[in-house]
Design a protein around this motif. Sequence first.
Motif, mmCIF file in Angstrom:
data_model
loop_
_atom_site.group_PDB
_atom_site.id
_atom_site.type_symbol
_atom_site.label_atom_id
_atom_site.label_comp_id
_atom_site.label_asym_id
_atom_site.label_seq_id
_atom_site.Cartn_x
_atom_site.Cartn_y
_atom_site.Cartn_z
ATOM 1 N N SER A 478 0.857 -1.188 0.000
ATOM 2 C CA SER A 478 0.000 0.000 0.000
ATOM 3 C C SER A 478 0.888 1.232 0.000
ATOM 4 C CB SER A 478 -0.904 0.033 1.231
ATOM 5 O OG SER A 478 -1.471 1.327 1.407
ATOM 6 N N ASN A 479 0.854 2.002 -1.075
ATOM 7 C CA ASN A 479 1.624 3.242 -1.121
ATOM 8 C C ASN A 479 1.171 4.226 -0.046
ATOM 9 O OD1 ASN A 479 3.294 2.471 -3.199
ATOM 10 N ND2 ASN A 479 2.248 3.661 -4.778
ATOM 11 N N LYS A 480 -0.113 4.235 0.252
ATOM 12 C CA LYS A 480 -0.618 5.151 1.268
ATOM 13 C C LYS A 480 -0.033 4.816 2.638
ATOM 14 C CE LYS A 480 -4.904 7.196 3.045
ATOM 15 N NZ LYS A 480 -6.388 7.191 2.952
ATOM 16 N N ALA A 481 -0.012 3.540 2.977
ATOM 17 C CA ALA A 481 0.585 3.131 4.251
ATOM 18 C C ALA A 481 2.068 3.476 4.286
ATOM 19 C CB ALA A 481 0.382 1.636 4.468
ATOM 20 N N LEU A 482 2.780 3.185 3.203
ATOM 21 C CA LEU A 482 4.203 3.526 3.139
ATOM 22 C C LEU A 482 4.420 5.018 3.330
ATOM 23 C CD1 LEU A 482 5.874 1.544 0.191
ATOM 24 C CD2 LEU A 482 6.340 1.318 2.637
ATOM 25 N N ASP A 483 3.624 5.828 2.679
ATOM 26 C CA ASP A 483 3.772 7.271 2.748
ATOM 27 C C ASP A 483 3.548 7.774 4.174
ATOM 28 O OD1 ASP A 483 4.119 9.893 1.867
ATOM 29 O OD2 ASP A 483 2.013 10.116 1.309
ATOM 30 N N GLN A 484 2.448 7.377 4.773
ATOM 31 C CA GLN A 484 2.130 7.868 6.111
ATOM 32 C C GLN A 484 3.146 7.393 7.143
ATOM 33 O OE1 GLN A 484 -1.935 6.677 6.869
ATOM 34 N NE2 GLN A 484 -2.785 8.238 5.485
ATOM 35 N N ASN A 485 3.554 6.142 7.056
ATOM 36 C CA ASN A 485 4.447 5.595 8.077
ATOM 37 C C ASN A 485 5.892 6.014 7.883
ATOM 38 O OD1 ASN A 485 3.002 3.460 10.026
ATOM 39 N ND2 ASN A 485 1.947 3.509 8.060
ATOM 40 N N SER A 486 6.342 6.182 6.645
ATOM 41 C CA SER A 486 7.714 6.659 6.438
ATOM 42 C C SER A 486 7.852 8.115 6.878
ATOM 43 C CB SER A 486 8.143 6.484 4.985
ATOM 44 O OG SER A 486 7.303 7.207 4.103
ATOM 45 N N ASP A 487 6.810 8.915 6.683
ATOM 46 C CA ASP A 487 6.850 10.293 7.181
ATOM 47 C C ASP A 487 6.898 10.326 8.708
ATOM 48 O OD1 ASP A 487 6.898 11.446 4.702
ATOM 49 O OD2 ASP A 487 4.820 12.121 4.718
ATOM 50 N N ALA A 488 6.100 9.466 9.347
ATOM 51 C CA ALA A 488 6.138 9.400 10.811
ATOM 52 C C ALA A 488 7.502 8.930 11.301
ATOM 53 C CB ALA A 488 5.043 8.454 11.312
ATOM 54 N N ALA A 489 8.086 7.958 10.609
ATOM 55 C CA ALA A 489 9.422 7.485 10.965
ATOM 56 C C ALA A 489 10.439 8.605 10.833
ATOM 57 C CB ALA A 489 9.810 6.307 10.077
ATOM 58 N N ALA A 490 10.351 9.362 9.746
ATOM 59 C CA ALA A 490 11.277 10.481 9.540
ATOM 60 C C ALA A 490 11.135 11.511 10.655
ATOM 61 C CB ALA A 490 11.008 11.121 8.185
ATOM 62 N N HIS A 491 9.904 11.830 11.026
ATOM 63 C CA HIS A 491 9.663 12.831 12.063
ATOM 64 C C HIS A 491 10.282 12.418 13.394
ATOM 65 C CE1 HIS A 491 7.644 15.712 14.657
ATOM 66 N NE2 HIS A 491 7.257 14.687 15.411
ATOM 67 N N VAL A 492 9.988 11.189 13.843
ATOM 68 C CA VAL A 492 10.467 10.767 15.154
ATOM 69 C C VAL A 492 11.980 10.580 15.140
ATOM 70 C CG1 VAL A 492 10.338 8.952 16.900
ATOM 71 C CG2 VAL A 492 8.251 9.814 15.824
ATOM 72 N N LEU A 493 12.524 10.044 14.051
ATOM 73 C CA LEU A 493 13.970 9.870 13.980
ATOM 74 C C LEU A 493 14.703 11.202 14.077
ATOM 75 C CD1 LEU A 493 16.607 8.382 13.542
ATOM 76 C CD2 LEU A 493 16.129 8.354 11.081
ATOM 77 N N ILE A 494 14.328 12.179 13.270
ATOM 78 C CA ILE A 494 15.066 13.444 13.290
ATOM 79 C C ILE A 494 14.802 14.202 14.587
ATOM 80 C CG2 ILE A 494 13.353 14.913 12.142
ATOM 81 C CD1 ILE A 494 17.177 14.826 11.485
ATOM 82 N N THR A 495 13.612 14.038 15.154
ATOM 83 C CA THR A 495 13.333 14.672 16.442
ATOM 84 C C THR A 495 14.251 14.132 17.520
ATOM 85 O OG1 THR A 495 11.017 15.073 15.845
ATOM 86 C CG2 THR A 495 11.562 15.077 18.200
ATOM 87 N N LEU A 496 14.381 12.819 17.604
ATOM 88 C CA LEU A 496 15.284 12.227 18.594
ATOM 89 C C LEU A 496 16.739 12.562 18.305
ATOM 90 C CD1 LEU A 496 13.675 8.693 19.085
ATOM 91 C CD2 LEU A 496 13.601 10.623 20.670
ATOM 92 N N ALA A 497 17.096 12.552 17.029
ATOM 93 C CA ALA A 497 18.490 12.808 16.659
ATOM 94 C C ALA A 497 18.920 14.235 16.978
ATOM 95 C CB ALA A 497 18.688 12.531 15.173
ATOM 96 N N GLN A 498 17.986 15.158 17.010
ATOM 97 C CA GLN A 498 18.314 16.577 17.235
ATOM 98 C C GLN A 498 17.933 17.055 18.629
ATOM 99 O OE1 GLN A 498 20.321 17.218 15.086
ATOM 100 N NE2 GLN A 498 19.523 18.292 13.298
ATOM 101 N N SER A 499 17.526 16.144 19.508
ATOM 102 C CA SER A 499 17.056 16.535 20.843
ATOM 103 C C SER A 499 18.068 16.168 21.914
ATOM 104 C CB SER A 499 15.731 15.837 21.162
ATOM 105 O OG SER A 499 14.726 16.195 20.255
ATOM 106 N N LYS A 500 17.942 16.843 23.050
ATOM 107 C CA LYS A 500 18.707 16.464 24.231
ATOM 108 C C LYS A 500 17.975 15.320 24.908
ATOM 109 C CE LYS A 500 20.598 18.200 28.592
ATOM 110 N NZ LYS A 500 21.918 17.561 28.357
#
Length: 533
Positions: A478-500
């Motif tokens: 499902s492209n829709k599932a891939l799109d929604q979940n990869s965006d969520a993965a990107a958000h949480v990853l970069i948030t953790l990577a740039q946070s204290k």
Amino acid sequence: MRGSLLAGALSIGVLMAGAGSAVASGGGNDTSAKLRKAVSVDGIRIHQTALNLFGELKDGNRLAGTPGYRLSADYVELNAKLAGLKTSRQDFTYDLFALADWKKPILDVKRGKSYIPGIAGSIPGGDFGSMVETVSGDLTAPVWAADLVIPSPAPNTSTSGCEASDFAGMPAGAIVLIQRGTCGELTKWLNAQAAGAGAIVYINEGNVGVPGREDPRWFDLTGAGITIPMTAAQVATVADLAGSVRQGLVGKTVRFRIDWRSNPAVPTQNVIAETRGGDPNKVIVVGAHLDSVGTGPGINDNGSGSAALLELAHELRGVYPKNKIRFVWFSAEESGLLGSEAYVASLPESERAKIAANLNFDMIGSPNYVNFVYDGDLSDSPPIGEDVFHPAARPFSATIEKLFLDYFKSQKIPTLPTDFDGRSDYGPFIANGIPAGGLFTGAEGIKTAEQAALFGGTVGEQYDPCYHLGCDNVFNNSNKALDQNSDAAAHVLITLAQSKIPDRPAVTPAPPAARRVATQAHDHRDLLTAIDR
């Protein structure tokens, strides 16, 4: 020929990697908005297509240790290097027993239907599956029906395979269709073998509505004396193969292949790639398993998570995160989370303490998807023992869950919780006190009406209708599932990577024997049945 095929497949992988890097924009995707904009479904699908190709080129799967897996690992490491990451491999061996289809099983009618292979006699779904410890074989032969009664009117009434007359006139080497019934199961198989059968396709008796009489019966053939290859099948599979014929040649020629290779010490590798910058004492480990089961190429399970990691890695080129990011593509997850267990076990406690969090992405493109978020605060889960989910991992795991939930809520995308029970590669992390979280879009579970109202899709069908089957290929998506979940993965990853991130206390991990409990969902031995002799 073998060497040239491997070289040719790897050359195609290099071209795919070039295409994947061309998709990536690189540069400063150092915020959630930038990284989410850069990460694309097209980029993920390029990597899934490559993984599918490696599986199909090399015997139909990417099982840990097989040529298809090794090509996948080479492709992943090449892409990680192109993304500017520092790469390494971790060697280990694992016990391959109940999932030992080294090549994808084949049951194909000449100029006709190709049946879909599965595990445990094709439960859930699928048409057939290899018996455990069957001998291997690859033959093309006529199909013989041995006194079938489909549908069977009552339990223990079919005499299929019980009498010598069931095999009278059978061509030597024929593929025999046999049904459970009055005489012992082993008796039926030995009769077929003695009559010169080349292979056996075995079904339950097929008494409609009678518990235990419809699903495939899956056996460990160790010591049974069966020297021809044997598969368990759905009753519907044999009914289709036999057509209207109940005794004798059915008028079809079939290719039958099983390549079963159990081995207590199969060599394989995890692939590791990390950013060159970032605080080495605050590492975000982003994981996905790279291996498939033996019955297919595994492009949702878990080519979806593996490809998403590659896309994230490419789009993070040129980013210098506050905290180090380490991508790990685990092997042998399908045999019990063995790659992630080997990885965590290889780290001294001083190195484990440097891992601030683990993010796990396993099956994020299920066709009949639900956006499941791991229930890190256990608010929607049954109690979980401390041997599975260490107390030290719990507070920040709840924080990771909240990051995902807040993101989805901000995008007006619905989610549901899923048990945080150690079923995927985050399991060894949380057992050792390392916080974790992640996403999952569903496997063999059945979509409810309430879920369909939120996410669309088909009520009463599996989230992934090709879960652990031969049809888990590049079209199972499902492209829709891939799109929604990869965006969520990107958000949480970069948030953790740039946070204290707060420091973690040192912990005493649970004993390995206790940690094994949570991996049993991957060990299908409990589905084996006793042979009726």
